[in-house]
Design a protein around this motif. Structure first.
Motif, short mmCIF file in Angstrom:
data_model
loop_
_atom_site.label_atom_id
_atom_site.label_comp_id
_atom_site.label_asym_id
_atom_site.label_seq_id
_atom_site.Cartn_x
_atom_site.Cartn_y
_atom_site.Cartn_z
N PRO A 90 35.56 35.32 41.82
CA PRO A 90 34.60 34.85 42.85
C PRO A 90 33.51 35.88 43.16
O PRO A 90 32.36 35.51 43.38
N LEU A 91 33.85 37.18 43.16
CA LEU A 91 32.83 38.20 43.44
C LEU A 91 31.73 38.18 42.38
O LEU A 91 30.53 38.25 42.70
N TYR A 92 32.11 38.06 41.11
CA TYR A 92 31.14 38.11 40.02
C TYR A 92 30.38 36.79 39.86
O TYR A 92 29.40 36.72 39.14
N HIS A 93 30.89 35.72 40.52
CA HIS A 93 30.17 34.44 40.50
C HIS A 93 29.48 34.21 41.85
O HIS A 93 29.59 33.13 42.47
N ASP A 94 28.76 35.23 42.31
CA ASP A 94 27.90 35.12 43.49
C ASP A 94 28.63 34.73 44.78
O ASP A 94 28.04 34.12 45.68
N VAL A 95 29.94 35.03 44.86
CA VAL A 95 30.72 34.77 46.07
C VAL A 95 30.61 33.29 46.50
O VAL A 95 30.48 32.98 47.69
N ILE A 96 30.62 32.39 45.51
CA ILE A 96 30.63 30.95 45.81
C ILE A 96 31.89 30.62 46.62
O ILE A 96 31.88 29.81 47.54
N ALA A 97 32.99 31.26 46.25
CA ALA A 97 34.21 31.26 47.09
C ALA A 97 34.42 32.71 47.53
O ALA A 97 33.97 33.64 46.86
N ALA A 98 35.08 32.90 48.65
CA ALA A 98 35.24 34.27 49.18
C ALA A 98 36.26 35.05 48.35
O ALA A 98 37.39 34.59 48.18
N PRO A 99 35.87 36.24 47.84
CA PRO A 99 36.86 37.08 47.14
C PRO A 99 37.84 37.69 48.14
O PRO A 99 37.49 37.94 49.29
N ARG A 100 39.06 37.94 47.67
CA ARG A 100 40.06 38.62 48.53
C ARG A 100 40.36 39.98 47.92
O ARG A 100 40.58 40.09 46.72
N TYR A 101 40.35 41.01 48.76
CA TYR A 101 40.56 42.38 48.30
C TYR A 101 41.93 42.86 48.78
O TYR A 101 42.09 43.21 49.95
N ARG A 102 42.89 42.85 47.86
CA ARG A 102 44.26 43.26 48.23
C ARG A 102 44.68 44.44 47.38
O ARG A 102 44.60 44.40 46.15
N ARG A 103 45.16 45.50 48.06
CA ARG A 103 45.50 46.73 47.34
C ARG A 103 46.64 46.54 46.35
O ARG A 103 46.64 47.13 45.27
N VAL A 104 47.59 45.66 46.69
CA VAL A 104 48.72 45.43 45.78
C VAL A 104 48.22 44.79 44.47
O VAL A 104 48.74 45.06 43.39
N TRP A 105 47.18 43.94 44.57
CA TRP A 105 46.58 43.35 43.36
C TRP A 105 45.89 44.42 42.53
O TRP A 105 46.02 44.44 41.31
N TRP A 106 45.14 45.28 43.20
CA TRP A 106 44.44 46.35 42.49
C TRP A 106 45.44 47.26 41.77
O TRP A 106 45.23 47.63 40.61
N ASP A 107 46.51 47.63 42.44
CA ASP A 107 47.52 48.52 41.82
C ASP A 107 48.09 47.88 40.55
O ASP A 107 48.29 48.55 39.53
#
Length: 464
Positions: A90-107
Motif C-alpha cells: 500500500p505504501l508504494y501504491h500511493d497509500v490507496i489503502a493505509a499501510p501498517r507499520y509493525r515492528r514484528v513484521w519488519w523483524d
C-alpha cells in the motif's frame, strides 16, 4: 550440482506443486522471461516453494537448479502477508489503502531476507551474476554483497517506487535504501520510479546522483557506482499471437459473445482483485452510463474478471464485498431476461480462455489507480491480430509510458472515463486499426526477451 554462474532470487520458485506431488512450471511472466536465460546458463533459482514449513532439498527441473527457502507459517504471515503486502504494497501504491507499520513484521522481513541472501550466496559460483526480483526482497542485494563481494548483483522492482513524501513515512526507510544500493543495477518500470528512488537516496544519504548512476561511498574511501534506470517489463508476445491465431480460440471468442447475447459492444476488465486496480471506479462509470441511458444492456455488457488475491488480508475481504454488492445492485437495476449488465467472474482462467476473451472484447478497460506496469494491457494488444479493439489505459499504469496510442484516462475522473468509454464504443474501424497497429508495433518490438536482454546487458556492463 556445482555452483551456478547465473542465479535468480525471487519470493517464489518458478514451479507449482501438482496434485500428485510432482512439479509443473508456473505460468507467470517472469518465469517465461527468464526460462531461455536459465536454460542457456544452467542457472539456479532461489525461492520459497509456496507452502509454509515445506522442507525440500535443492532439485533440478527442466534445466534449472531450484534452491528452496523454507518459510514457517508465522514467517509467511509476518514477512509476506504483513510487511510485504500490508506495509510495502500500500505504501508504494500511493497509500490507496493505509499501510501498517509493525515492528514484528519488519523483524521477520529482515530475517527472511537474510536467509534468501545466504541461500543465494551458497548457490552462486565465483564471480557469478545474481538477479534479485521485487519488493519482498529489497534487503537482499546489500546482505548478499556483504557475504559475496565478488558477485555482480542486479535488482528489479516490479511495482511502483513512491515519491519521497510518501516513502519517508517508512520507519525503516534508510535500511531499505541501503539494501537496494547493494545492487550494481537497480531496475524500475518507469523513469519516474527510478527518479523517485534517486531522490530518496539524495535526501537521506546526500550521495551524488546522476543519469550515469548513484555514487555510493566505500569504507576504503573510494566509490561504487549504482545504476538506477527504467527497464519496462513486457510479455511473451509470440505466444499470445500464436494462441490468437488458433481456430478453436477464435471460435471460443464467438461463443463468448453469443453467450452474452451478442451485444454491440463487449467491455472487458481483467485484474487481480486488488484496491490498486480501480475496479470500483470502472463499475461506477459503467453504472452511470446505464443510468444516463447513454448505454443499454442490449448495447453493451461489461465482463469483469477479478482473480482471487490475498484473501486473508482484511482490506481485500472488504473490497470483494464492496465490488460484489455494486455488481449485484447494477445488475438488479438493469438486467433483462436476455441481457446482463455485468458478467462478474471471481476466478482465474487459463491463458487460452483469456486470449478468447481478449478477442471477444471491443473495449479493454485498464483503470488502475497505480500500477507498476499492467501486463494485461500488453496481452490485449498482442492478442488483437485483427488490428481491432480499443484500449482504455490509466495514465497511472506504467504501460501508459509506452502505449501512447491507447485512449488515456484518469480513473479518478468518472465523467472523463464515461466520455472515454462512449468514444471507444463508437470508434470507427479505421481509427481502431490505426491505433492498434501502433500499439502492436511497440509490444512486438519490446517483448519480454528484449526486457531481460536489456537488463542483463546493463549488468554485464557493470561487471566490466
Amino acid at each position: 550440482m556445482s555452483q551456478a554462474d547465473f542465479v535468480v532470487v525471487a519470493n517464489r520458485l518458478p514451479v507449482d506443486r501438482d496434485d500428485d506431488g510432482g512439479w509443473r512450471r508456473s505460468p507467470g511472466g517472469l518465469v517465461t522471461a527468464l526460462e531461455p536465460v536459465m536454460r542457456k546458463t544452467e542457472g539456479a533459482w532461489v525461492g520459497w516453494p509456496g507452502k509454509p514449513g515445506l522442507e525440500l532439498e535443492p532439485f533440478d527441473f527442466e534445466g534449472t537448479h531450484l534452491v528452496p527457502v523454507v518459510l514457517s507459517a508465522d514467517e509467511v504471515q509476518n514477512y509476506y502477508e504483513g510487511f510485504s503486502n500490508d506495509t510495502i504494497w500500500p505504501l508504494y501504491h500511493d497509500v490507496i489503502a493505509a499501510p501498517r507499520y509493525r515492528r514484528v513484521w519488519w523483524d521477520a522481513y529482515v530475517d527472511v531476507n537474510r536467509r534468501f541472501a545466504e541461500a543465494s550466496a551458497a548457490a552462486a559460483a565465483e564471480g557469478a551474476t545474481v538477479w534479485v526480483q521485487d519488493y519482498q526482497l529489497q534487503l537482499v542485494p546489500a546482505l548478499l554483497r556483504k557475504l559475496r563481494p565478488d558477485l555482480t548483483i542486479g535488482y528489479f522492482h516490479h511495482i511502483p517506487f513512491p515519491a519521497y513524501g510518501l516513502f519517508s513515512q517508512l520507519p525503516w526507510r534508510r535500511q531499505v535504501l541501503e539494501g537496494l544500493m547493494g545492487a550494481d543495477v537497480v531496475g524500475f518500470q518507469r523513469v519516474a520510479d527510478a527518479g523517485n528512488f534517486a531522490r530518496a537516496v539524495r535526501r537521506l544519504f546526500h550521495y551524488t546522483t546522476k543519469a550515469s548512476g548513484i555514487s555510493v561511498p566505500l569504507e576504503d574511501g573510494g566509490n561504487r557506482n549504482v545504476l538506477a534506470k527504467a527497464f519496462p517489463i513486457s510479455i511473451d508476445t509470440e505466444s499470445y499471437i500464436e494462441m490468437a491465431q488458433r481456430p478453436e480460440i477464435q471460435a471460443r471468442a464467438k461463443e463468448i459473445r453469443e453467450g452474452l447475447g451478442n451485444p454491440k459492444a463487449v467491455l472487458l476488465g481483467v485484474d487481480r482483485l486488488d484496491y490498486t486496480k480501480g475496479i470500483r471506479h470502472r463499475l461506477k462509470a459503467f453504472g452511470e452510463l446505464l443510468e444516463d441511458g447513454q448505454l443499454t444492456v442490449e448495447d453493451a455488457t461489461l465482463v469483469q474478471v477479478a482473480s482471487p488475491s490475498r484473501e486473508r488480508v482484511e482490506a481485500y475481504i472488504q473490497l470483494r464485498d464492496e465490488i460484489e454488492l455494486t455488481v449485484g445492485r447494477i445488475n438488479g437495476d438493469f438486467d433483462t431476461m436476455d441481457h446482463t449488465a455485468i458478467r462478474y467472474l471471481h476466478q482465474a482462467f487459463p491463458r487460452e480462455e483469456m486470449v478468447a476473451l481478449y478477442l471477444a472484447a471491443d473495449v479493454m478497460l485498464v483503470t488502475a489507480l497505480r500500477d507498476g506496469m499492467n501486463l494485461v494491457a500488453k496481452e490485449y494488444v498482442a492478442s488483437r491480430i485483427d488490428n481491432r479493439g480499443v484500449l482504455l489505459l490509466s495514465e497511472f499504469a506504467g504501460a501508459a509510458d509506452e502505449l501512447g496510442s491507447a485512449i488515456r484516462i484518469n480513473p479518478h475522473d468518472i465523467g472523463g472515463m464515461k466520455d472515454a468509454i462512449m468514444r471507444a464504443t463508437e470508434m470507427p474501424g479505421s481509427e481502431q486499426g490505426r491505433r492498434m497497429r501502433a500499439l502492436r508495433r511497440r509490444v512486438l518490438d519490446h517483448d519480454v526477451t528484449d526486457w531481460s536482454r536489456s537488463f542483463l546487458d546493463a549488468l554485464a556492463a557493470a561487471k566490466r
